[in-house]
Design an enzyme around this catalytic site. Structure first.
Site, PDB file in Angstrom:
ATOM      1  N   ASP A  57       2.677  19.913 -30.324  1.00  0.00           N
ATOM      2  CA  ASP A  57       2.068  18.712 -29.750  1.00  0.00           C
ATOM      3  C   ASP A  57       0.907  18.181 -30.591  1.00  0.00           C
ATOM      4  O   ASP A  57       0.141  17.340 -30.133  1.00  0.00           O
ATOM      5  CB  ASP A  57       1.612  18.965 -28.312  1.00  0.00           C
ATOM      6  CG  ASP A  57       0.705  20.181 -28.183  1.00  0.00           C
ATOM      7  OD1 ASP A  57       0.435  20.814 -29.224  1.00  0.00           O
ATOM      8  OD2 ASP A  57       0.284  20.492 -27.061  1.00  0.00           O
ATOM      9  N   HIS A  86       7.648  -6.054  -1.651  1.00  0.00           N
ATOM     10  CA  HIS A  86       8.895  -6.393  -2.335  1.00  0.00           C
ATOM     11  C   HIS A  86       8.625  -6.732  -3.799  1.00  0.00           C
ATOM     12  O   HIS A  86       9.479  -7.290  -4.482  1.00  0.00           O
ATOM     13  CB  HIS A  86       9.579  -7.575  -1.645  1.00  0.00           C
ATOM     14  CG  HIS A  86       9.780  -7.365  -0.182  1.00  0.00           C
ATOM     15  ND1 HIS A  86       9.011  -7.980   0.768  1.00  0.00           N
ATOM     16  CD2 HIS A  86      10.651  -6.576   0.483  1.00  0.00           C
ATOM     17  CE1 HIS A  86       9.403  -7.586   1.975  1.00  0.00           C
ATOM     18  NE2 HIS A  86      10.401  -6.734   1.825  1.00  0.00           N
ATOM     19  N   SER A 119      -4.215  28.931 -26.309  1.00  0.00           N
ATOM     20  CA  SER A 119      -4.742  29.524 -27.546  1.00  0.00           C
ATOM     21  C   SER A 119      -6.089  30.198 -27.325  1.00  0.00           C
ATOM     22  O   SER A 119      -6.331  31.308 -27.792  1.00  0.00           O
ATOM     23  CB  SER A 119      -4.875  28.457 -28.630  1.00  0.00           C
ATOM     24  OG  SER A 119      -3.631  27.892 -28.933  1.00  0.00           O
ATOM     25  N   THR A 128       5.513  32.598 -34.342  1.00  0.00           N
ATOM     26  CA  THR A 128       4.143  32.327 -33.913  1.00  0.00           C
ATOM     27  C   THR A 128       3.185  32.889 -34.949  1.00  0.00           C
ATOM     28  O   THR A 128       3.612  33.461 -35.961  1.00  0.00           O
ATOM     29  CB  THR A 128       3.854  32.985 -32.548  1.00  0.00           C
ATOM     30  OG1 THR A 128       3.806  34.406 -32.708  1.00  0.00           O
ATOM     31  CG2 THR A 128       4.905  32.605 -31.509  1.00  0.00           C
ATOM     32  N   GLY A 158      14.693   0.280   1.047  1.00  0.00           N
ATOM     33  CA  GLY A 158      13.757   0.416  -0.074  1.00  0.00           C
ATOM     34  C   GLY A 158      12.349   0.719   0.365  1.00  0.00           C
ATOM     35  O   GLY A 158      11.466   0.883  -0.474  1.00  0.00           O
ATOM     36  N   HIS A 159      12.133   0.802   1.700  1.00  0.00           N
ATOM     37  CA  HIS A 159      10.794   1.087   2.224  1.00  0.00           C
ATOM     38  C   HIS A 159      10.726   2.477   2.857  1.00  0.00           C
ATOM     39  O   HIS A 159       9.837   2.748   3.659  1.00  0.00           O
ATOM     40  CB  HIS A 159      10.406   0.041   3.270  1.00  0.00           C
ATOM     41  CG  HIS A 159      10.441  -1.356   2.759  1.00  0.00           C
ATOM     42  ND1 HIS A 159       9.702  -1.771   1.673  1.00  0.00           N
ATOM     43  CD2 HIS A 159      11.142  -2.442   3.174  1.00  0.00           C
ATOM     44  CE1 HIS A 159       9.937  -3.054   1.448  1.00  0.00           C
ATOM     45  NE2 HIS A 159      10.812  -3.483   2.341  1.00  0.00           N
ATOM     46  N   GLY A 212      14.807  -4.796   5.358  1.00  0.00           N
ATOM     47  CA  GLY A 212      15.445  -4.398   4.116  1.00  0.00           C
ATOM     48  C   GLY A 212      15.224  -2.937   3.811  1.00  0.00           C
ATOM     49  O   GLY A 212      14.209  -2.342   4.191  1.00  0.00           O
TER      50      GLY A 212
END
Length: 545
Positions: free
Chosen positions: A384, A219, A431, A475, A60-61, A58
């Protein structure tokens, strides 16, 4: 539904194969044109006089299996849909198109669909007169009582070993025997913090936050147990202990560290460190990875594989190949350090007393400490959310030194320099560095005889030079520069405080931020909100007035 980068799900594998063919650095791969629905990638430099090696399964690997097609490894890879075995016809097409008189070895991971489809294709090919053998990789040791261990990243090592002998012109019997012996000496175990996201399907979030699943399949199938930890040391210890049972004390082995798709390079570095500090490390001589070799789409996890070594295997594994997915072996060595020259720091200033200066310093610091929560709330609207904590951390450090009578209050130049050094250590992000630049430069100017206002303004200019912000960029400079300018012009603290307040208020109506984290936000998020740094300057000058 899970998010996935693709056009149409039905064309995902085809388009990924095309991308792999375009980007291979060796230009040695082609897609086999053998009918609709046949997705086979072959070497376009193949010599049919040698044993052909075919693997697949399959999709996906990735980079398995197309990434291991090339000189010294696979002759062809057969690609199924995501996590689905390719059809019998696809496998048979690969066999009949690459197999000559020397025969063909199919290397298959031990999953039911792969065993059945590759097995039936082998039987059909034999009926057509082709010499075909089958090697089934079953290296998973997470489920020790499982009668059908799964095939994991150890499959790539079998590709490499078998590919070496095939390239040397060995017979089908020898290539098969070498592969089977290596399979018996290979062991793998995997772990994941989260399962993979299958294109177009709902996300499965069965692994709880802070936990991990030992033995999760490639899987996304459930593993053997859930661990109540994501601690790197604990997890690797558990896994390496299980692998150690497969490596006799008198033997040497290689370790393959495989990223299952969603592990960051930062985490991979920690993983390698922990694995190579485990007791098993004494029996490891070589390493492959950390690298993505057999993935599970974007699974947040990894697998560890050991393979017993001897000189013959080592030579085979070290032979160069022309396959984009392979990672060369590296011999393990103890990390070393190089003696470096330590930074020579100026002698620490001796504490000295000056009650007036100390009151100013304490007042400024206490103001910033008291503002911590208010500034954080303000910063949460435009940044933040840590401005208050950042300034408070620096202020607490200076306040503590002041209370311990450890500062040179009677030597302003040395005081500013020392404050600059301390802020660079305790204040996070940019800062602390910016404040350190300002106070360090101001201390140098004082040392050269400049008055305090001019020295502080010179420090501000150096901060602007390195930080890039100017008046109008929203600022703290919008409040600090006008306040310092007032002092330079001979005005008092009252005028400076007024200038700082007006500068801070101006930031609330500025059209956009041009520096700092606020510059990442849209105008709607900034309207009517003062810049937290500018507000801090306003409050400090108000406290000094």
């Amino acid at each position: 539904m899970s998010q996935f980068f693709m056009n149409e799900k039905s064309e995902l594998v085809n388009e990924a194969i095309e991308g792999a063919l375009i980007t291979t650095p060796f230009h040695n791969l082609s897609r086999l044109a053998a009918g609709e629905g046949i997705r086979v990638v072959v070497r376009n430099d193949w010599d049919k006089r040698k044993v052909a090696l075919i693997s697949g399964g399959g999709s996906g690997h990735e980079p398995a299996h197309v990434g291991f097609v090339g000189k010294g490894m696979l002759t062809a890879a057969v690609c199924g849909d995501v996590f689905a075995s390719p059809s019998v016809d696809a496998v048979l097409s690969a066999i009949i198109n690459v197999t000559g008189e020397a025969g063909c070895l199919l290397i298959v991971k031990n999953y039911t669909g792969d065993r059945l489809n590759f097995g039936l294709a082998a039987e059909k090919a034999r009926a057509l007169g082709y010499k075909v053998e089958l090697a089934i990789v079953k290296d998973d040791i997470a489920l020790p009582d499982n009668p059908q261990p799964r095939g994991l990243a150890g499959t790539v090592l079998i590709h490499k070993l078998a590919g070496y002998y095939a390239e040397q012109g060995a017979s089908l019997e020898e290539v098969t025997q070498r592969a089977q012996q290596a399979i018996a000496d290979t062991a793998s175990i995997g772990l994941a913090f989260a399962t993979c996201h299958i294109p177009g399907e709902p996300q499965d979030n069965r692994v709880a936050e802070g936990e991990s699943e030992l033995g999760m399949g490639i899987h996304g199938e459930p593993g053997v147990t859930t661990l109540k930890t994501q601690n790197s040391r604990e997890i690797v210890q558990i896994m390496m202990e299980k692998l150690a049972e497969k490596v006799p004390n008198e033997k040497q082995a290689l370790l393959l560290i495989n990223n299952l798709g969603g592990f960051s390079m930062l985490e991979s570095g920690v993983l390698a460190r922990e694995a190579l500090r485990s007791p098993l490390a004494n029996r490891l001589s070589h390493l492959v990875g950390p690298a993505t070799l057999v993935s599970s789409l974007d699974m947040k996890g990894f697998s560890l594989t050991t393979l017993l070594l001897d000189q013959e295997r080592l030579r085979a594994l070290q032979a160069p190949v022309e396959a984009s997915g392979w990672q060369p072996l590296q011999q393990l060595a103890t990390p070393s350090t190089v003696k470096g020259e330590e930074i020579k720091r100026p002698p620490q200033a001796q504490p000295s007393a000056n009650a007036a200066v100390q009151r100013v310093v304490d007042n400024v610091c206490q103001t910033l400490v008291d503002l911590e929560s208010e500034l954080n709330k303000l910063d949460a609207k435009v940044g933040d959310g840590d401005t208050g904590s950042t300034f408070a951390a620096g202020a607490r450090k200076i306040l503590q030194a002041s209370q311990q009578q450890a500062l040179p209050f009677n030597e302003p130049a040395r005081l500013l320099t020392l404050v600059g050094e301390q802020l660079a250590v305790v204040m996070g992000g940019s800062s602390g560095v910016l404040m350190s630049i300002m106070f360090t430069a101001a201390g140098q100017q004082l040392e050269e005889g400049q008055p305090l206002p001019q020295a502080l303004m010179a420090g501000l200019e150096r901060m602007k030079h390195y930080g890039g912000a100017r008046i109008g960029d929203r600022t703290l400079i919008d409040a600090l520069e006008p306040a310092l300018q007032a002092l330079v012009e001979g005005k008092g603290l009252s005028e400076a405080a007024t200038a700082a307040r007006q500068g801070a208020e101006s930031t609330a109506s500025m059209s956009a931020a041009k520096a700092g984290r606020s510059s990442y936000l849209n105008q709607e998020s900034l309207n009517g909100v003062k810049d937290p740094g500018a507000y801090a300057v306003e409050r400090v000058f108000a406290a000094l007035n």
